[in-house]
Structure formats: structure tokens, C-alpha cells
Write an enzyme that holds these catalytic residues in place. Structure first.
Site, PDB file in Angstrom:
ATOM      1  N   ASN A   3       3.186  -6.636  13.506  1.00  0.00           N
ATOM      2  CA  ASN A   3       2.739  -5.256  13.699  1.00  0.00           C
ATOM      3  C   ASN A   3       3.345  -4.731  14.998  1.00  0.00           C
ATOM      4  O   ASN A   3       3.411  -5.448  15.999  1.00  0.00           O
ATOM      5  CB  ASN A   3       1.206  -5.185  13.757  1.00  0.00           C
ATOM      6  CG  ASN A   3       0.707  -3.756  13.663  1.00  0.00           C
ATOM      7  OD1 ASN A   3       1.007  -2.913  14.507  1.00  0.00           O
ATOM      8  ND2 ASN A   3      -0.055  -3.473  12.625  1.00  0.00           N
ATOM      9  N   GLN A  30       0.852  -1.194   0.000  1.00  0.00           N
ATOM     10  CA  GLN A  30       0.000   0.000   0.000  1.00  0.00           C
ATOM     11  C   GLN A  30       0.887   1.243   0.000  1.00  0.00           C
ATOM     12  O   GLN A  30       0.395   2.358  -0.075  1.00  0.00           O
ATOM     13  CB  GLN A  30      -0.878   0.001   1.251  1.00  0.00           C
ATOM     14  CG  GLN A  30      -1.812  -1.185   1.324  1.00  0.00           C
ATOM     15  CD  GLN A  30      -2.409  -1.328   2.717  1.00  0.00           C
ATOM     16  OE1 GLN A  30      -3.415  -0.733   3.046  1.00  0.00           O
ATOM     17  NE2 GLN A  30      -1.770  -2.127   3.551  1.00  0.00           N
ATOM     18  N   HIS A  80      -1.539   1.448  -4.349  1.00  0.00           N
ATOM     19  CA  HIS A  80      -1.820   2.879  -4.210  1.00  0.00           C
ATOM     20  C   HIS A  80      -0.861   3.729  -5.054  1.00  0.00           C
ATOM     21  O   HIS A  80      -0.746   4.939  -4.841  1.00  0.00           O
ATOM     22  CB  HIS A  80      -1.785   3.297  -2.743  1.00  0.00           C
ATOM     23  CG  HIS A  80      -2.893   2.654  -1.942  1.00  0.00           C
ATOM     24  ND1 HIS A  80      -2.884   2.515  -0.582  1.00  0.00           N
ATOM     25  CD2 HIS A  80      -4.071   2.097  -2.349  1.00  0.00           C
ATOM     26  CE1 HIS A  80      -3.988   1.901  -0.170  1.00  0.00           C
ATOM     27  NE2 HIS A  80      -4.717   1.624  -1.229  1.00  0.00           N
ATOM     28  N   THR A  98       0.477  -2.984   8.699  1.00  0.00           N
ATOM     29  CA  THR A  98      -0.727  -2.335   8.167  1.00  0.00           C
ATOM     30  C   THR A  98      -1.854  -2.402   9.187  1.00  0.00           C
ATOM     31  O   THR A  98      -1.996  -3.403   9.887  1.00  0.00           O
ATOM     32  CB  THR A  98      -1.179  -2.960   6.820  1.00  0.00           C
ATOM     33  OG1 THR A  98      -2.402  -2.337   6.415  1.00  0.00           O
ATOM     34  CG2 THR A  98      -1.360  -4.466   6.886  1.00  0.00           C
ATOM     35  N   SER A  99      -2.636  -1.325   9.239  1.00  0.00           N
ATOM     36  CA  SER A  99      -3.763  -1.301  10.176  1.00  0.00           C
ATOM     37  C   SER A  99      -4.961  -2.047   9.602  1.00  0.00           C
ATOM     38  O   SER A  99      -5.927  -2.315  10.313  1.00  0.00           O
ATOM     39  CB  SER A  99      -4.164   0.147  10.486  1.00  0.00           C
ATOM     40  OG  SER A  99      -4.529   0.800   9.289  1.00  0.00           O
TER      41      SER A  99
HETATM   42  P1  NAD Z   1      -1.576   2.782   8.802  1.00  0.00           P
HETATM   43  O1  NAD Z   1      -0.854   4.047   9.096  1.00  0.00           O
HETATM   44  O2  NAD Z   1      -3.061   2.788   8.827  1.00  0.00           O
HETATM   45  O3  NAD Z   1      -1.117   1.682   9.845  1.00  0.00           O
HETATM   46  C1  NAD Z   1       0.240   1.433  10.069  1.00  0.00           C
HETATM   47  C2  NAD Z   1       0.345   0.203  10.933  1.00  0.00           C
HETATM   48  O4  NAD Z   1       1.723  -0.109  11.061  1.00  0.00           O
HETATM   49  C3  NAD Z   1      -0.225   0.386  12.341  1.00  0.00           C
HETATM   50  O5  NAD Z   1      -1.057  -0.720  12.632  1.00  0.00           O
HETATM   51  C4  NAD Z   1       1.034   0.402  13.237  1.00  0.00           C
HETATM   52  O6  NAD Z   1       0.802  -0.230  14.472  1.00  0.00           O
HETATM   53  C5  NAD Z   1       2.011  -0.394  12.403  1.00  0.00           C
HETATM   54  N1  NAD Z   1       3.421  -0.015  12.583  1.00  0.00           N
HETATM   55  C6  NAD Z   1       3.971   1.195  12.826  1.00  0.00           C
HETATM   56  N2  NAD Z   1       5.304   1.115  12.836  1.00  0.00           N
HETATM   57  C7  NAD Z   1       5.622  -0.182  12.589  1.00  0.00           C
HETATM   58  C8  NAD Z   1       6.840  -0.899  12.475  1.00  0.00           C
HETATM   59  N3  NAD Z   1       8.028  -0.300  12.580  1.00  0.00           N
HETATM   60  N4  NAD Z   1       6.765  -2.236  12.227  1.00  0.00           N
HETATM   61  C9  NAD Z   1       5.572  -2.875  12.130  1.00  0.00           C
HETATM   62  N5  NAD Z   1       4.401  -2.237  12.219  1.00  0.00           N
HETATM   63  C10 NAD Z   1       4.420  -0.917  12.443  1.00  0.00           C
HETATM   64  O7  NAD Z   1      -0.992   2.245   7.418  1.00  0.00           O
HETATM   65  P2  NAD Z   1      -1.687   1.427   6.242  1.00  0.00           P
HETATM   66  O8  NAD Z   1      -2.468   0.303   6.793  1.00  0.00           O
HETATM   67  O9  NAD Z   1      -0.599   1.144   5.273  1.00  0.00           O
HETATM   68  O10 NAD Z   1      -2.713   2.448   5.605  1.00  0.00           O
HETATM   69  C11 NAD Z   1      -2.300   3.800   5.369  1.00  0.00           C
HETATM   70  C12 NAD Z   1      -2.445   4.328   3.966  1.00  0.00           C
HETATM   71  O11 NAD Z   1      -1.637   5.497   3.819  1.00  0.00           O
HETATM   72  C13 NAD Z   1      -1.954   3.360   2.942  1.00  0.00           C
HETATM   73  O12 NAD Z   1      -2.954   3.268   2.029  1.00  0.00           O
HETATM   74  C14 NAD Z   1      -0.715   3.990   2.297  1.00  0.00           C
HETATM   75  O13 NAD Z   1      -0.945   4.119   0.905  1.00  0.00           O
HETATM   76  C15 NAD Z   1      -0.640   5.398   2.809  1.00  0.00           C
HETATM   77  N6  NAD Z   1       0.691   5.725   3.376  1.00  0.00           N
HETATM   78  C16 NAD Z   1       1.847   5.315   2.763  1.00  0.00           C
HETATM   79  C17 NAD Z   1       3.089   5.612   3.314  1.00  0.00           C
HETATM   80  C18 NAD Z   1       4.344   5.167   2.592  1.00  0.00           C
HETATM   81  O14 NAD Z   1       4.340   5.044   1.367  1.00  0.00           O
HETATM   82  N7  NAD Z   1       5.423   4.890   3.300  1.00  0.00           N
HETATM   83  C19 NAD Z   1       3.158   6.302   4.514  1.00  0.00           C
HETATM   84  C20 NAD Z   1       1.948   6.719   5.129  1.00  0.00           C
HETATM   85  C21 NAD Z   1       0.728   6.435   4.546  1.00  0.00           C
END
Ligand code: NAD
Length: 270
Positions: free
Chosen positions: A237, A108, A126, A212-213
Site C-alpha cells: 500500500n 474491487q 464490483h 486497498t483501504s
Molecule cells: P480506496 O480508494 O478506499 O483505497 C485505495 C488505497 O490504495 C488506499 O489505501 C491508498 O493508500 C492506496 N494507494 C493509492 N495509490 C496507490 C498505489 N499507487 N499503490 C499502492 N497503493 C496505493 O480503494 P478501495 O479499497 O479499492 O475501495 C474503493 C471502492 O471504489 C472500490 O470498491 C472500487 O470498486 C471503487 N473504485 C474503483 C476504481 C477503479 O476501478 N480503478 C477507482 C476508484 C474507486
């Protein structure tokens, strides 16, 4: 079960898989310095997605000055991205592909870090912020890191000066002469490559669910597709597992710390 036992169990499951697929979210890039969607104080905590709007080029072409919020968001996003590189979690997935174990990564994330870590079959539902899509012919142009950063700084400069001519020149990178947009899925737009991602999920025999959440749809349905098709699931996670009803092994920990340990054990098992 304690963490060591869970990590061993995950390694055994992965080692016995023949069609392993990873499904990743923003948490995997958190240790690279890119805030997750829901990190307190992170980008999305301070900016309302509905204020950012759609594609920054398309908005700017309208001729009206880009809102200050959009300008600040883009500048901050580029500064964050510039500092971010692959972390041990991305690199562990690169090693799993090198070992012939990992078939694909469905992500994602838009940050290109899985490709940078050596994964070649990456399905970016995405989109990818370092890729441009031609609005005229549909051609996709993946920029390398330096090209992307140079273009991003030019973009900030044009936005600052409200230089629409400069923006058109910058966006005209397709050999066909067409104007491009940044190839990410904006809020309200359909996801990319969903049929391919669903097929990967339905034909794997094991899936790693990483950082991922599981609340962003339809991507969040992919682990369910894998489970229904008989795959075994390992989730990692940092806070709490988000797919407790369907996973076989759930590990609370950072992917940059847990994945390298799993890969080391898998190496010893083969
Ligand atoms: P989210 O922010 O909803 O959830 C992130 C999850 O990762 C949480 O459950 C958290 O507990 C966990 N987490 C945090 N740090 C961690 C680590 N070091 N190791 C393991 N787990 C960890 O993210 P999502 O579910 O990917 O949804 C967010 C949306 O926003 C996605 O669709 C994505 O496209 C976008 N997004 C992308 C980026 C990127 O490209 N790096 C960054 C932020 C948001």
C-alpha cells in the site's frame, strides 16, 4: 526491516506458494491515472455518491432530464478512463500468471485493466464498466476498449440532448433484443461473484493484498478468509498497510514500483 529486505521476503513467500491469489483495490490503478476512492481532489472527493444515483441508463429511461451532476460525473469518468492504460503493477500480475504462479485476481476495480494486462481469471466483485448486462435475459457482453469508448461517447451525447430514444437504441445491444445496463455494482446493490471470491480466498496458500483501504464490505473480508484458511499474506500500500494484524509481510510503496521488483526476484528464484 528495510524495503529491500521486505521485497526479498515477499518474493520468497510468493515463490514458495502454489496457489497464489491477488486481491486488488483502486490503488493499483492510481498509477494509470484513475483516482482512488479517497484521493483528495479525485472524482469521489468532488461528487457525492448519493447524488450520482443508480444506473445511468435506468435513470435516463424514466424520461426526466438527467441531473447536471450525473452528466458531469459521467463525462469526467469517461475522459479519465480514456486516458488510462495498464501500468507496471497490472503488468507484473499478468507476468505472474504467465509464469504459472498467479491463479486468480479478485478485484474491487471496475476498470478492466487486469484483463487488459493479461490476467484471465479475474473476479470483479464490483462489476466491470466495459461490460453490459441484459435486463431481459441476463446475458453479459464484454465490450473491447474501442467499442466501450464509442458507446460511452454516444451515451454522453444522448444524455446531453436528453435523447431517450437514442439511449434505448444504444442500450439495446443484446442479441435477444433486450435492453442492457452497465454491469457495475451501484451503491446499495449486492456484490457480484462473492461465493466464488470467498472460495478463492479460502483455497489459496498465499494472497497479495494490493492498493486497498479495506473499508468496503464485504470485499474487505476476503484477506481474513485467506488467513483463517492458513494462507500467508503480503500487503502493498502506498501510504500504510490496512491489514496490519493479519499480514505476514507489509510493504509501504506503490504497486507499480514494488510489484515489478518482486516479480523479477521471483523469476530468479525459480
Ligand atoms: P480506496 O480508494 O478506499 O483505497 C485505495 C488505497 O490504495 C488506499 O489505501 C491508498 O493508500 C492506496 N494507494 C493509492 N495509490 C496507490 C498505489 N499507487 N499503490 C499502492 N497503493 C496505493 O480503494 P478501495 O479499497 O479499492 O475501495 C474503493 C471502492 O471504489 C472500490 O470498491 C472500487 O470498486 C471503487 N473504485 C474503483 C476504481 C477503479 O476501478 N480503478 C477507482 C476508484 C474507486
Amino acid at each position: 526491516m528495510d524495503d529491500d529486505r521486505l521485497i526479498e521476503e515477499a518474493a520468497r513467500l510468493i515463490s514458495s506458494a502454489s496457489q497464489l491469489v491477488a486481491f486488488s483495490g483502486a490503488g493499483v490503478s492510481e498509477e494509470s491515472g484513475i483516482p482512488t476512492f479517497r484521493d483528495p481532489g479525485g472524482l469521489w472527493d468532488r461528487y457525492d455518491p448519493s447524488d450520482i444515483g443508480g444506473d445511468v441508463f435506468e435513470d435516463a429511461f424514466s424520461g426526466s432530464p438527467v441531473p447536471d451532476t450525473t452528466f458531469r460525473f459521467v463525462s469526467e469518468f469517461v475522459a479519465t478512463f480514456e486516458k488510462a492504460g495498464t501500468n507496471p503493477g497490472h503488468e507484473a500480475l499478468g507476468r505472474l500468471e504467465e509464469m504459472g504462479i498467479l491463479r486468480s485476481v479478485i478485484t474491487q476495480n471496475i476498470d478492466n485493466l487486469h484483463r487488459q494486462a493479461g490476467n484471465s481469471n479475474v473476479i470483479e466483485v464490483h462489476g466491470n464498466v466495459t461490460r453490459m448486462a441484459c435486463l431481459a435475459c441476463g446475458n453479459k457482453i464484454l465490450l473491447d476498449r474501442d467499442e466501450f469508448l464509442a458507446a460511452a461517447h454516444d451515451l454522453i451525447d444522448c444524455l446531453k440532448r436528453n435523447d431517450v430514444e437514442g439511449l434505448v437504441k444504444l442500450a439495446s445491444m443484446c442479441p435477444c433484443g433486450g435492453v442492457c445496463r452497465i454491469d457495475v455494482v451501484n451503491f446499495g446493490e449486492p456484490v457480484q461473484d462473492l461465493p466464488k471470491a470467498v472460495l478463492e480466498a479460502r483455497t489459496c496458500d498465499a494472497m497479495l493484498i494490493l492498493g486497498t483501504s479495506g473499508v468496503v464490505w464485504p470485499a474487505a473480508t476476503l484477506p481474513g478468509h485467506a488467513k483463517k484458511a492458513g494462507a500467508r499474506l503480503v500487503e502493498i500500500n502506498a501510504t500504510a498497510c490496512c491489514f496490519p494484524d493479519i499480514i505476514d509481510v507489509g510493504i509501504t510503496g506503490k504497486t507499480g514500483e514494488v510489484l515489478p521488483r518482486i516479480v523479477e526476484l521471483v523469476q530468479g528464484m525459480r
